[in-house]
Design a protein around this motif. Structure first.
Motif, PDB file in Angstrom:
ATOM      1  N   VAL A  17      43.861  42.924  38.507  1.00 37.78           N
ATOM      2  CA  VAL A  17      44.404  42.997  37.151  1.00 37.78           C
ATOM      3  C   VAL A  17      44.091  41.676  36.466  1.00 37.78           C
ATOM      4  O   VAL A  17      43.878  40.652  37.112  1.00 37.78           O
ATOM      5  CB  VAL A  17      45.921  43.267  37.137  1.00 37.78           C
ATOM      6  N   CYS A  18      44.058  41.730  35.159  1.00 38.87           N
ATOM      7  CA  CYS A  18      43.705  40.553  34.362  1.00 38.87           C
ATOM      8  C   CYS A  18      44.863  40.188  33.454  1.00 38.87           C
ATOM      9  O   CYS A  18      45.478  41.064  32.832  1.00 38.87           O
ATOM     10  CB  CYS A  18      42.437  40.840  33.548  1.00 38.87           C
ATOM     11  N   LEU A  19      45.157  38.900  33.386  1.00 42.97           N
ATOM     12  CA  LEU A  19      46.166  38.369  32.479  1.00 42.97           C
ATOM     13  C   LEU A  19      45.445  37.712  31.313  1.00 42.97           C
ATOM     14  O   LEU A  19      44.847  36.638  31.455  1.00 42.97           O
ATOM     15  CB  LEU A  19      47.065  37.351  33.179  1.00 42.97           C
ATOM     16  N   TRP A  20      45.481  38.383  30.172  1.00 44.05           N
ATOM     17  CA  TRP A  20      44.772  37.881  28.999  1.00 44.05           C
ATOM     18  C   TRP A  20      45.643  36.883  28.247  1.00 44.05           C
ATOM     19  O   TRP A  20      46.860  37.049  28.162  1.00 44.05           O
ATOM     20  CB  TRP A  20      44.400  39.033  28.072  1.00 44.05           C
ATOM     21  N   PRO A  21      45.031  35.862  27.676  1.00 38.54           N
ATOM     22  CA  PRO A  21      45.811  34.931  26.846  1.00 38.54           C
ATOM     23  C   PRO A  21      46.168  35.566  25.515  1.00 38.54           C
ATOM     24  O   PRO A  21      45.779  36.686  25.196  1.00 38.54           O
ATOM     25  CB  PRO A  21      44.843  33.745  26.672  1.00 38.54           C
ATOM     26  N   SER A  22      46.920  34.831  24.734  1.00 44.91           N
ATOM     27  CA  SER A  22      47.356  35.370  23.447  1.00 44.91           C
ATOM     28  C   SER A  22      46.201  35.567  22.486  1.00 44.91           C
ATOM     29  O   SER A  22      46.226  36.469  21.655  1.00 44.91           O
ATOM     30  CB  SER A  22      48.391  34.429  22.821  1.00 44.91           C
ATOM     31  N   ALA A  23      45.165  34.746  22.589  1.00 44.00           N
ATOM     32  CA  ALA A  23      43.994  34.862  21.722  1.00 44.00           C
ATOM     33  C   ALA A  23      42.787  35.241  22.561  1.00 44.00           C
ATOM     34  O   ALA A  23      42.658  34.819  23.713  1.00 44.00           O
ATOM     35  CB  ALA A  23      43.736  33.544  20.991  1.00 44.00           C
ATOM     36  N   PRO A  24      41.874  36.046  22.049  1.00 47.87           N
ATOM     37  CA  PRO A  24      40.685  36.433  22.818  1.00 47.87           C
ATOM     38  C   PRO A  24      39.782  35.243  23.062  1.00 47.87           C
ATOM     39  O   PRO A  24      39.843  34.243  22.350  1.00 47.87           O
ATOM     40  CB  PRO A  24      40.015  37.485  21.919  1.00 47.87           C
ATOM     41  N   PRO A  25      38.931  35.326  24.065  1.00 49.33           N
ATOM     42  CA  PRO A  25      38.086  34.177  24.407  1.00 49.33           C
ATOM     43  C   PRO A  25      36.965  33.983  23.392  1.00 49.33           C
ATOM     44  O   PRO A  25      36.632  34.873  22.605  1.00 49.33           O
ATOM     45  CB  PRO A  25      37.524  34.563  25.783  1.00 49.33           C
ATOM     46  N   SER A  26      36.381  32.818  23.447  1.00 49.84           N
ATOM     47  CA  SER A  26      35.218  32.520  22.612  1.00 49.84           C
ATOM     48  C   SER A  26      34.009  33.265  23.151  1.00 49.84           C
ATOM     49  O   SER A  26      33.812  33.371  24.360  1.00 49.84           O
ATOM     50  CB  SER A  26      34.958  31.007  22.604  1.00 49.84           C
ATOM     51  N   HIS A  27      33.189  33.766  22.228  1.00 45.50           N
ATOM     52  CA  HIS A  27      32.039  34.574  22.650  1.00 45.50           C
ATOM     53  C   HIS A  27      30.918  34.386  21.636  1.00 45.50           C
ATOM     54  O   HIS A  27      30.956  34.931  20.524  1.00 45.50           O
ATOM     55  CB  HIS A  27      32.423  36.048  22.763  1.00 45.50           C
ATOM     56  N   CYS A  28      29.918  33.617  22.008  1.00 45.50           N
ATOM     57  CA  CYS A  28      28.727  33.400  21.189  1.00 45.50           C
ATOM     58  C   CYS A  28      27.615  34.276  21.747  1.00 45.50           C
ATOM     59  O   CYS A  28      27.143  34.068  22.869  1.00 45.50           O
ATOM     60  CB  CYS A  28      28.310  31.935  21.206  1.00 45.50           C
ATOM     61  N   VAL A  29      27.186  35.268  20.983  1.00 42.91           N
ATOM     62  CA  VAL A  29      26.248  36.269  21.463  1.00 42.91           C
ATOM     63  C   VAL A  29      24.847  35.675  21.570  1.00 42.91           C
ATOM     64  O   VAL A  29      24.326  35.105  20.605  1.00 42.91           O
ATOM     65  CB  VAL A  29      26.242  37.496  20.533  1.00 42.91           C
TER      66      VAL A  29
END
Length: 1465
Positions: A7-19
């Motif tokens: 299972v994954c515990l996500w933070p309050s804000a989504p991660p940074s993602h530079c495509v």
């Protein structure tokens, strides 16, 4: 087998993602994949119209994604075979299944290949892909001298390099694009050619594969034709011209497009001639009113489904037309119709896509992908936060489906179908009036979704999970871009333990600690937690938190009190890594850490002295991989500059920790090989699964431990090192003063925070740890096979992953061994409260604290696991029951997402929310099977731990067994092959859960090749044997319907062929990778599934299946496979009577002999070998002896008796086969005695042979079992009698020829036959038996008994209603002991029917005795031969008669316990 759950515990804000790369796949469901600069891949769902949302985060890379490509590892056209092939800058390749998103394979390319930059599948063989690799990241006009390129062919199933197409330097510039095209050869054969294009249009054509394109590996092992280089299309001065920012090639390899900043140039691949140009100024992409000048950044030729086949392109002489899409930095794009007829080049704009709200100034931040008639634009927008750039993707969907209907020459605007991003807000970009992005607006709009973890929405820059000293994690540490550090604690799952003063947080599973560490002025980039080993009374801290930041400082915090200890400024650039000492590091190095900065410097810092003890400078670039081998005392720093084009060769620096000297520098390919070898010598931390030491924020994918990494030292080596332990000084001093030649110091036991369920749940105090830290540790001991039930990792910043090991959770917890890095927390049970709370305790404690309350600890682990694994909000009644009865809290205080564990540490993490998790249940039958198995097993285990949870546990098991499919009808059915792999698991709960899930899923999940397509009338198959009868070969042993069975329907050859093909399929079994199985496991599971369906569900499978699978099932039994042989034996035994007996026929005796041979081999296996390969559910030998052999003996009694009689002379006297044979006889006597009645004399003769006084060895081994067997035979069969002293044994013929029936009397002590009594029919049979006396085969002796003094014998015959009495004194016994002449009876008594009481039951019995049974007419009996009569008589044999002495010379005859009469002798 492995059954991991994540299972994954996500933070309050989504991660940074530079495509950095993007790809769209239409099957099995439309999806978009974007690869990021941090190595992450996001799976976006395109199924819902107008909605683009993230589904899962694919974690398998730790470097920027270079390219993404579609492939088909199974070489099938089915949608489920689609897969994604990803490559990153550090040479790692991953294959992801499109249906479930799981990583099937994760491998690294050979170091000589270099860095992969382009990936393209072979059009005719999508299983294989062509990969272009470079040894550097050159961006100049000329390739640097000595640079090399490698073009290799990779198998997407195994990720093995099958062929090196090219390796060396290229005469062209850096490769910008690659196209793999099919080329027709003479004779109609085809091959693949790879076209490499540089930024100036220079091309190089390489032959990838030979003539055969069916995907055989041998094709790629052959050397292809020599490659040919096409000359530069621009002449000799082409390298001085402007270089293209992108290159596009048509699918047929005829035309290429060079996208420059201000124009697009089209050229022919064959001769390099420029055929046309499209200028930016003359197009609608040019915007002169913009503040920033737009430029062209990309283009591609659109794929057209309605066009001619790609394998047969049109000739350029006849004309060429194609649709070409061109876009600029503004995000705007134009679709052109490009046509070439002779020397005439024409282009016409057809459709336009409007620009994006934000101007993208950097190249590569804008990507377009095509699916059918749609284009997906992926934008990456950044904003600055805490001195770092945070990237957020935004995706829009544009349709050009109306292109064909355009009549007017004016281009029309594409239709916007949908948009999406992390926030799901269409107004993703917030711009001020001047058009500039503001950090405040973007942060508020993009990340402003509600959460309960904090008062403001801060973006996480680094994270780690604290769990090294617990059976389960107890806290998550987050570092933010703002420079703050926060600790979020897990509170207990039991609501009653949360204090009433915190009633508002009763449903929150994560709570924020009151310790908020502030001090950094930049983003927190790395974290580490360390328990001090060395004890000092003057030192105020014992548990420290280490943080490295963008502000170039390292701060050391006291986690006990929450204050700052020290600030270190020895780096002049951001600090990226903190590395703790590995397992079994000696003093003083065990209280040190390594810091790695972007200033290319590595420092060794002592926490004991708070000084920089060693400095390792001079690296040519940032050391991206650093490993510490404390055993040899060296540090390895691998520098790989993946960003700069200058001096990008990999370099390995080896440093001596003791002296600080640089020992060696290794460059190039050898540096990777040496670094891998260096890592193999480092002890692997089984808690974190890494070789980086203790608990840090380092990615679990950055430096994975080698496959053969050392897990722990041997007991001998540990004991030897323990003898040299000595106490270390307590004073604070520099590490230079330590004598490192004798650094074997005694380890102290550290204490770590634990789960606290008190009112102050946020307080992280360690008073017990400080009080007990003065105790010196005893010599460490390690359990080499120890596994923690819950493991934690952080593959990406801010994302915590919990991995639950089912086998460890199912194993009863025991008191752990002393371990430096593992410390148990003893739960103290409070009888007043329903829950419990932990107290820190050392493993070596001898007080009451060290006594584990196993029920409480196991109960906590099970509740903790179920709270995260259970799918909440699907069944509200079940959720309420779990909370109220099982005391499980729903983890509402954190964002939970399901996860899937992939190959070699890779992870697939679903985004939080019920919708994303349900998509995984709906797309993967493997996930459904594994997650259901884990939860049902935990629920069953919970019943044994806590009986008060029985109702809730049963409801939970029932939900995942059958109710879930009713609530969500479109979820996948659990895979049967995966479930049967756990039928021999070590845990009984897992075995039973797997079987329950199998029975519930079997009717809906029968494999297609086995499923019966015909409509079956229920009356036709009244029993399971009728279903299987059509698949038999007509072999039966004495069965009445053998003739009918031999005339069964002829099997369809194609049907049998499809079944055999499915049974033997093993190569493309996706589910095997989920549990870590092999191809042998795939075949064995197929056999088990087929056999189970035949035995339990014969009406839904093909009738020919039984005859096909039986031979495979027998082979599986004889293979003695510890995972499947016992299950195969159980299935063979369970279906022997109704199914397999007809298929095996006369092969049963041979099978019995082979089983005896296996038993003898298994019994002679050395103990050491047996312990290394145990049978997990039941021992294989026990399955053969207790389950299979009795069923075979019942199926063919005569064959079994012949085999065991031959075993007396074929095996040694002390062989275990003899005891096994006797035990099997006992089981047959108890289970199915009637078939054995025909061979009673053989049975008794064999038992007596095992008691032969002439063979003392056998008699000693078998005497006890033989006497038990004799008593059991005499108990079950009334025609066998033992006297009271067990010295005489009488055996009468139960069924036989009435004219030659006898009773044999044996002396048990001498095991010899001493007398034969004549029991044939008397000369004057009564007239009432005239009808039945015409048949000589009948029931003869019905009951026997010895007189109390042992000198007489009484026999009753049901046929004729006769009682015979032999009155023989002891003298007669002795006189006739050597004579075997039949002795006539002393007295014969006929029992008249009227002598019985006239009740209904006895009258009906007498009616059956005298032969007035109208159901067996005389004409039918006369048609049967003797063999059939024997079988019929045995089937109707009545074993309920008993003769009992009632005093004097009177004997009583009973039937079913009811007295029929008393007779005077």
């Amino acid at each position: 087998m492995k059954c991991p759950s994540a299972v994954c515990l996500w933070p309050s804000a989504p991660p940074s993602h530079c495509v950095t790369a993007a790809l769209a796949l239409p099957h099995p469901a439309p999806a978009l994949y974007t690869g990021g600069s941090d190595g992450s891949i996001i799976w976006w769902s395109l199924a819902a119209p107008g909605e683009i949302r993230p589904v899962a985060l694919l974690c398998g890379h730790a470097a920027p994604i270079s390219d993404l490509a579609a492939c088909s590892p199974t070489e099938t056209d089915s949608p489920g075979a689609a897969a994604l092939l990803s490559a990153c800058a550090d040479g790692v390749l991953c294959v992801w299944t499109a249906a479930s998103g799981r990583c099937r394979r994760r491998r690294k390319l050979p170091p000589w290949a270099g860095t992969p930059s382009l990936v393209s599948p072979l059009p005719l063989s999508p299983r294989y892909a062509c990969v272009v690799c470079t040894s550097h990241d050159s961006a100049g006009h000329h390739a640097p001298e000595g640079s090399k390129y490698a073009v290799v062919v990779v198998d997407s199933w195994s990720l093995n390099v099958l062929r090196t197409v090219f390796h060396g330097g290229l005469s062209t510039g850096p490769v910008k694009s690659m196209a793999v095209v099919p080329v027709s050869e003479d004779g109609g054969k085809k091959r693949h050619d790879a076209i490499l294009v540089d930024g100036h249009g220079n091309t190089k054509i390489l032959t990838v594969s030979g003539s055969d394109h069916h995907g055989q590996e041998g094709t790629f092992l052959e050397r292809g034709s020599p490659s040919q280089a096409i000359p530069s299309v621009s002449g000799e001065g082409s390298h001085d011209e402007e270089e293209a920012v992108a290159v596009a090639v048509t699918n047929d390899g005829k035309l290429l497009a060079l996208i420059l900043a201000n124009r697009c140039v089209f050229k022919l691949v064959s001769d390099g001639v420029t055929v046309g140009e499209i200028y930016l100024v003359a197009s609608s992409l040019y915007n002169e009113n913009s503040s920033k000048k737009s430029q062209l950044v990309g283009g591609m030729f659109l794929k057209e489904e309605d066009k001619h086949s790609e394998s047969e392109p049109k000739d350029l002489v006849d004309g060429y037309t194609s649709r070409f899409f061109l876009w600029s930095t503004t995000g705007a794009g134009v679709i052109y119709m490009v046509s070439l007829l002779g020397a005439t080049f024409e282009f016409e704009p057809l459709c336009e896509i409007p620009s994006a709200p934000v101007m993208l100034s950097e190249k590569g931040l804008l990507h377009f992908c095509q699916i059918n008639k749609g284009l997906f634009r992926t934008e990456s927008v950044c904003f600055k936060l805490g001195g770092s750039l945070v990237w957020k993707p935004y995706i829009t969907n544009w349709s050009y489906a109306k292109l064909e209907a355009v009549i007017d020459s004016k281009p029309y605007d594409a239709e916007k179908l949908g948009e999406g991003g992390f926030a799901g807000d269409p107004a993703f970009y917030c711009l001020n009036e001047a058009g500039e992005r503001t950090e405040k607006n973007i942060q508020h709009s993009c990340l402003g979704h509600s959460n309960d973890l904090g008062s403001n929405n801060r973006i996480v820059s680094s994270s780690m999970v604290l769990s090294e000293d617990c059976y389960s994690p107890y806290a998550v540490v987050y570092g933010f871009y703002s420079g703050e550090i926060e600790i979020l604690k897990f509170v207990n799952t039991i609501p009653g333990e949360i204090s009433d003063t915190r009633a508002s947080n009763q449903h929150s599973y994560l709570q924020i600690s009151e310790h908020l560490f502030k001090g950094h002025t930049g983003a927190v980039l790395c974290l580490a937690a360390h328990r001090m080993v060395a004890y000092s009374e003057s030192r105020p801290f014992h548990y420290v938190l280490i943080s490295g930041s963008m502000d170039c400082t390292i701060r050391i915090w006291n986690m006990d009190e929450g204050n700052l200890i020290s600030v270190m400024h020895h780096h002049v650039a951001p600090v990226r890594q903190i590395i703790l000492p590995p397992l079994w590091t000696c003093h003083p190095w065990n209280d040190c850490f390594l810091s790695v900065g972007e200033d290319n410097c590595v420092a060794l810092v002592s926490l004991e002295t708070l000084r920089i003890e060693r400095l390792f400078p001079g690296h040519p670039s940032y050391p991206s991989m650093v490993a510490w081998d404390s055993t040899k005392g060296y540090i390895g720093c691998l520098c790989r500059n993946l960003k700069s084009s200058l001096d990008a060769v990999s370099v390995l620096y080896l440093w001596d920790v003791k002296t600080g000297a640089r020992e060696r520098i290794i460059r190039g390919t050898a540096s990777h090989l040496m670094f891998d070898h260096f890592c193999r010598g480092i002890h692997k931390n089984y808690i974190t699964g890494s070789i980086l030491g203790g608990t840090t924020s380092a990615s679990s994918l950055l430096l994975s431990a080698p496959k053969d990494a050392i897990i722990s030292q041997s007991h001998a080596a540990i004991a030897e090192s323990a003898t040299n332990l000595s106490k270390f000084p307590k004073s604070h001093r520099s590490m230079d003063s330590f004598d490192t030649s004798t650094t074997q110091s005694e380890h102290c036991k550290g204490k770590v925070p634990f789960l606290v369920s008190t009112a102050d749940a946020c307080d992280i105090s360690h008073d017990l740890a400080r009080n007990n830290s003065a105790r010196l540790a005893k010599p460490p001991r390690i359990n080499e096979k120890k596994k923690l039930p819950v493991k934690c990792s952080c593959p990406l910043p801010g994302i915590a992953v919990l991995k639950f090991d089912l086998s460890s959770l199912m194993s009863p917890l025991s008191t752990p061994q002393s371990d430096k890095q593992v410390h148990v927390h003893v739960p103290e049970h409070d009888g007043k409260e329903p829950g419990f709370q932990y107290r820190a305790s050392s493993f070596g404690s001898q007080g009451p604290e060290s006594r584990l309350v196993k029920g409480s600890l196991e109960g906590h682990l099970l509740r903790f696991s179920l709270s995260f694994l259970h799918l909440w909000d699907v069944d509200n009644e079940l959720d309420k029951l779990l909370v109220e009865e099982m005391n499980i809290c729903k983890p509402e205080g954190c964002h939970i997402g399901a996860g899937v564990v992939g190959d070699r540490g890779s992870l697939t993490l679903m985004f939080h929310g019920l919708q994303a998790t349900l998509e995984l249940w709906k797309s993967s039958s493997e996930f459904c099977a594994m997650r259901s198995l884990a939860i049902v097993s935990l629920a069953q285990r919970m019943i044994t731990v806590s009986h008060t949870c029985t109702k809730a546990s049963s409801a939970l098991a029932a939900f995942y067994t059958r109710n879930f499919a009713e609530k969500v009808p479109d979820i996948k059915t659990p895979l049967l092959q995966l479930l049967v792999s756990f039928w021999q698991d070590r845990s009984e709960h897992v075995r039973m859960s797997a079987r329950s899930l199998f029975h519930c899923a079997a009717p809906r999940a029968v494999p297609y090749p086995l499923h019966c397509q015909k409509t079956v009338v229920p009356e036709t198959f009244s029993s399971s044997s009728a279903v299987v009868s059509n698949a038999n070969n007509g072999h039966s042993s004495g069965d009445l319907d053998s003739e009918r069975f031999s005339q069964s329907t002829i099997c369809d050859e194609s049907e049998i062929s499809s079944i055999v093909s499915w049974l033997e399929s093993f190569e493309f079994q996706e589910w095997i990778l989920w549990i870590g199985g092999t191809s042998q496991d795939a075949i064995a599971s197929n056999i088990i599934v087929a056999a189970a369906l035949v035995v339990w569900y014969p009406s839904i499978v093909k009738s020919t299946l039984a005859g096909v699978v039986v031979s495979q099932l027998v082979k599986l039994v004889m293979s003695t496979n510890d995972r499947y042989s016992s299950t195969a034996a159980e299935l063979l035994a369970e279906g022997m009577e109704n199914t397999w007996k007809h298929c095996l026929g006369h092969e049963i005796p041979h099978l019995i002999g082979d089983i005896f041979f296996q038993i003898e081999c298994l019994s002679g296996t050395p103990a050491k070998k047996a312990t290394k390969n145990p049978a997990v559910s039941v021992n294989i030998r026990e399955a053969l002896v207790e389950i299979l052999l009795p069923s075979l003996a019942m199926a063919d009694v005569l064959g079994y008796m012949n085999v065991i009689e031959s075993q007396i002379w074929a095996t040694s006297s002390d062989s275990p086969v003899h005891i096994v044979s006797l035990k099997t006889v006992i089981r047959v006597v108890r289970g199915s005695p009637k078939p054995l009645a025909l061979y009673l004399d053989k049975v008794v003769h064999y038992i007596l042979q095992t008691m032969d006084p002439g063979n003392l060895v056998m008699r000693k081994a078998c005497l006890s079992s033989s006497m038990i067997a004799l008593r059991e035979v005499a108990r079950v069969f009334p025609m066998v009698a033992l006297n009271e002293t067990s010295t005489r044994l009488a055996v009468g013929d139960a069924i036989g020829d009435i004219s030659s029936a006898v009773i044999r009397v044996y002396d048990v002590e001498s095991v010899s036959k001493i007398k034969v009594l004549d029991a044939s029919g008397p000369p004057g049979l009564p007239s009432l038996l005239e009808a039945s006396s015409k048949s000589k085969i009948t029931r003869v002796i019905s009951a026997l008994t010895f007189s109390p003094d042992g000198e007489g014998l009484v026999a009753f015959s049901e046929n004729g209603l006769m009682i015979r009495w032999w009155s023989l004194g002891s003298a007669w016994w002795e006189k006739l002991s050597r004579s075997l002449v039949p002795v006539q009876c002393t007295k014969l008594i006929f029992i008249p029917p009227e002598g019985f009481s006239p009740n209904s039951s006895r009258s009906s019995m007498i009616g059956s005795i005298i032969g007035h049974d109208k159901q067996n007419p005389q004409d039918k009996i006369q048609e049967l031969d003797d063999a059939d009569l024997l079988m019929l008589s045995a089937h109707s044999l009545d074993l309920s008669y008993r003769l009992q002495w009632v005093g004097g010379r009177k004997v009583s005859l009973t039937h079913h316990g009811q007295e029929l009469g008393t007779f005077q002798l």
